[in-house]
Design a protein around this motif. Structure first.
Motif, PDB file in Angstrom:
ATOM      1  N   GLU A   1       1.626   8.577   3.631  1.00 19.29           N
ATOM      2  CA  GLU A   1       1.077   8.476   2.277  1.00 19.29           C
ATOM      3  C   GLU A   1       2.192   8.582   1.224  1.00 19.29           C
ATOM      4  OE1 GLU A   1      -2.522  10.422  -0.429  1.00 19.29           O
ATOM      5  OE2 GLU A   1      -2.038  11.202   1.568  1.00 19.29           O
ATOM      6  N   ARG A   2       3.138   9.510   1.452  1.00 20.33           N
ATOM      7  CA  ARG A   2       4.274   9.616   0.522  1.00 20.33           C
ATOM      8  C   ARG A   2       5.094   8.318   0.512  1.00 20.33           C
ATOM      9  NH1 ARG A   2       4.947  14.605   3.255  1.00 20.33           N
ATOM     10  NH2 ARG A   2       4.105  16.383   2.083  1.00 20.33           N
ATOM     11  N   LYS A   3       5.268   7.736   1.706  1.00 17.37           N
ATOM     12  CA  LYS A   3       6.033   6.497   1.797  1.00 17.37           C
ATOM     13  C   LYS A   3       5.335   5.362   1.042  1.00 17.37           C
ATOM     14  CE  LYS A   3       8.221   3.499   5.222  1.00 17.37           C
ATOM     15  NZ  LYS A   3       8.402   3.238   6.675  1.00 17.37           N
ATOM     16  N   GLU A   4       3.988   5.297   1.203  1.00 19.27           N
ATOM     17  CA  GLU A   4       3.259   4.251   0.483  1.00 19.27           C
ATOM     18  C   GLU A   4       3.307   4.465  -1.024  1.00 19.27           C
ATOM     19  OE1 GLU A   4      -0.662   4.155   2.016  1.00 19.27           O
ATOM     20  OE2 GLU A   4      -0.102   3.092   3.871  1.00 19.27           O
ATOM     21  N   TRP A   5       3.236   5.733  -1.456  1.00 19.69           N
ATOM     22  CA  TRP A   5       3.338   6.003  -2.895  1.00 19.69           C
ATOM     23  C   TRP A   5       4.726   5.639  -3.430  1.00 19.69           C
ATOM     24  CZ3 TRP A   5      -0.211   6.455  -6.357  1.00 19.69           C
ATOM     25  CH2 TRP A   5      -1.481   6.935  -6.027  1.00 19.69           C
ATOM     26  N   ALA A   6       5.737   5.933  -2.648  1.00 21.56           N
ATOM     27  CA  ALA A   6       7.096   5.566  -3.065  1.00 21.56           C
ATOM     28  C   ALA A   6       7.247   4.053  -3.156  1.00 21.56           C
ATOM     29  CB  ALA A   6       8.114   6.155  -2.082  1.00 21.56           C
ATOM     30  N   TYR A   7       6.669   3.349  -2.156  1.00 25.15           N
ATOM     31  CA  TYR A   7       6.725   1.881  -2.194  1.00 25.15           C
ATOM     32  C   TYR A   7       5.954   1.347  -3.403  1.00 25.15           C
ATOM     33  CZ  TYR A   7       6.031  -2.963  -0.793  1.00 25.15           C
ATOM     34  OH  TYR A   7       6.002  -4.331  -0.766  1.00 25.15           O
TER      35      TYR A   7
ATOM     36  N   ILE B   1       5.930  -0.922  -8.934  1.00 22.65           N
ATOM     37  CA  ILE B   1       5.625  -0.768 -10.368  1.00 22.65           C
ATOM     38  C   ILE B   1       6.897  -0.858 -11.201  1.00 22.65           C
ATOM     39  CG2 ILE B   1       4.779   0.852 -12.102  1.00 22.65           C
ATOM     40  CD1 ILE B   1       2.759   1.849 -10.022  1.00 22.65           C
ATOM     41  N   ASP B   2       7.980  -0.237 -10.699  1.00 24.94           N
ATOM     42  CA  ASP B   2       9.259  -0.318 -11.421  1.00 24.94           C
ATOM     43  C   ASP B   2       9.754  -1.770 -11.503  1.00 24.94           C
ATOM     44  OD1 ASP B   2       9.227   2.383 -11.794  1.00 24.94           O
ATOM     45  OD2 ASP B   2      10.462   2.828 -10.025  1.00 24.94           O
ATOM     46  N   LYS B   3       9.629  -2.497 -10.375  1.00 24.74           N
ATOM     47  CA  LYS B   3      10.055  -3.899 -10.401  1.00 24.74           C
ATOM     48  C   LYS B   3       9.223  -4.706 -11.392  1.00 24.74           C
ATOM     49  CE  LYS B   3      11.737  -4.117  -5.622  1.00 24.74           C
ATOM     50  NZ  LYS B   3      11.537  -4.749  -4.280  1.00 24.74           N
ATOM     51  N   LEU B   4       7.893  -4.458 -11.379  1.00 21.72           N
ATOM     52  CA  LEU B   4       7.023  -5.180 -12.296  1.00 21.72           C
ATOM     53  C   LEU B   4       7.351  -4.845 -13.756  1.00 21.72           C
ATOM     54  CD1 LEU B   4       4.617  -7.090 -12.548  1.00 21.72           C
ATOM     55  CD2 LEU B   4       3.104  -5.110 -12.413  1.00 21.72           C
ATOM     56  N   GLN B   5       7.641  -3.554 -13.987  1.00 20.19           N
ATOM     57  CA  GLN B   5       8.006  -3.150 -15.346  1.00 20.19           C
ATOM     58  C   GLN B   5       9.314  -3.798 -15.786  1.00 20.19           C
ATOM     59  OE1 GLN B   5       6.360  -1.481 -17.599  1.00 20.19           O
ATOM     60  NE2 GLN B   5       4.592  -1.024 -16.308  1.00 20.19           N
ATOM     61  N   LYS B   6      10.275  -3.921 -14.853  1.00 18.54           N
ATOM     62  CA  LYS B   6      11.540  -4.566 -15.192  1.00 18.54           C
ATOM     63  C   LYS B   6      11.341  -6.046 -15.522  1.00 18.54           C
ATOM     64  CE  LYS B   6      14.529  -1.498 -12.472  1.00 18.54           C
ATOM     65  NZ  LYS B   6      15.460  -1.395 -11.323  1.00 18.54           N
TER      66      LYS B   6
END
Length: 261
Positions: A87-93, A98-103
């Protein structure tokens, strides 16, 4: 040795790929069914992003197969620990996506801002150019007025300099009539002379010519012999030909006779 070729390649004339019907056997889950959401033009043909999704699906299926069974408390604790890690791995992914989309959105926003600034700068340039032209026109108009006033004052100073002692000068009538630009021939309106005001002064107004009664009285006063028109037919001095023309010899004789007289 000859061949024909169209203007378009086969790929541009090709329709969507054909997907035949299929039947899934019981107790079997083909891997290709996990990509059923991908269609032609929406994920297909597969790119780098689709390949990453396929790899993640394979890793998740391998992880699900590696989960320990829930037959003992230790396996349950281990299973919960593995699920929390996943679950942590999926949240990190997800955060990374989201960061890529924001960029990407930030880059698009920067381009839009840059384009708007360029358009605004063009509008400002046009506005400044128009203002500069208006100021230049006002400046030229002001300079023209200054030059006009300067020439007027110079003419006044020159006129005053001719008689700087303030002596009274007699009127030179001969000089005025000799100069066709003087007040005698071309008086100015600013000194109180308006030539159009007395335009009817020289118009002849006669009772006998402007009224019907005057014409009748004038006609009665004139003799009857004056109103009778008498035309005398002139007899040619030279003999005419049958065609009505005078011969050259006859004309010459008439001229010589006139000279002799």
């Amino acid at each position: 040795t000859l061949a024909t070729q169209t203007d378009y390649r086969d790929g541009e004339a090709q329709t969507d790929p054909y997907s035949p019907e299929y039947i899934v056997r019981s107790a079997s889950v083909p891997e290709i069914l996990t990509l059923a959401t991908l269609t032609w033009g929406h994920g297909l043909p597969a790119g780098q992003a689709e390949m990453e999704i396929i790899d993640r699906i394979r890793e998740k299926r391998a992880w699900e197969a590696a989960l320990p069974p829930m037959d003992s408390p230790s396996n349950v604790a281990k299973r919960l620990k593995m699920m929390e890690a996943m679950e942590r791995k999926e949240w990190a992914y997800r955060e990374e996506e989201i960061d890529k989309l924001q960029k990407v959105r930030m880059e698009v926003f920067k381009k839009l801002l840059q384009r708007r600034e360029e358009n605004q700068s063009k509008l400002n340039t046009v506005r400044l150019k128009n203002q500069w032209q208006n100021h230049q026109k006002a400046k030229e108009e002001k300079m023209r007025k200054i030059h006009h006033d300067c020439a007027l004052m110079l003419r006044k100073l020159i006129a005053k300099r001719k008689n700087w002692m303030g002596k009274l000068e007699r009127r030179d009538i001969i000089k005025e009539y000799n100069d066709f630009s003087s007040q005698t021939y071309a008086p100015l309106s600013r000194i109180g002379f308006f030539p159009d005001d007395n335009s009817d002064y020289y118009v002849v107004k006669n009772f006998y010519l402007n009224t019907f009664a005057g014409l009748c009285e004038l006609e009665e006063s004139v003799q009857h012999s004056v109103s009778q028109i008498k035309n005398k037919i002139s007899i040619p001095k030279c003999a005419l030909t049958t065609t009505g023309y005078i011969r050259k010899s006859r004309r010459l004789e008439a001229v010589l006779a006139q000279v002799h007289q």
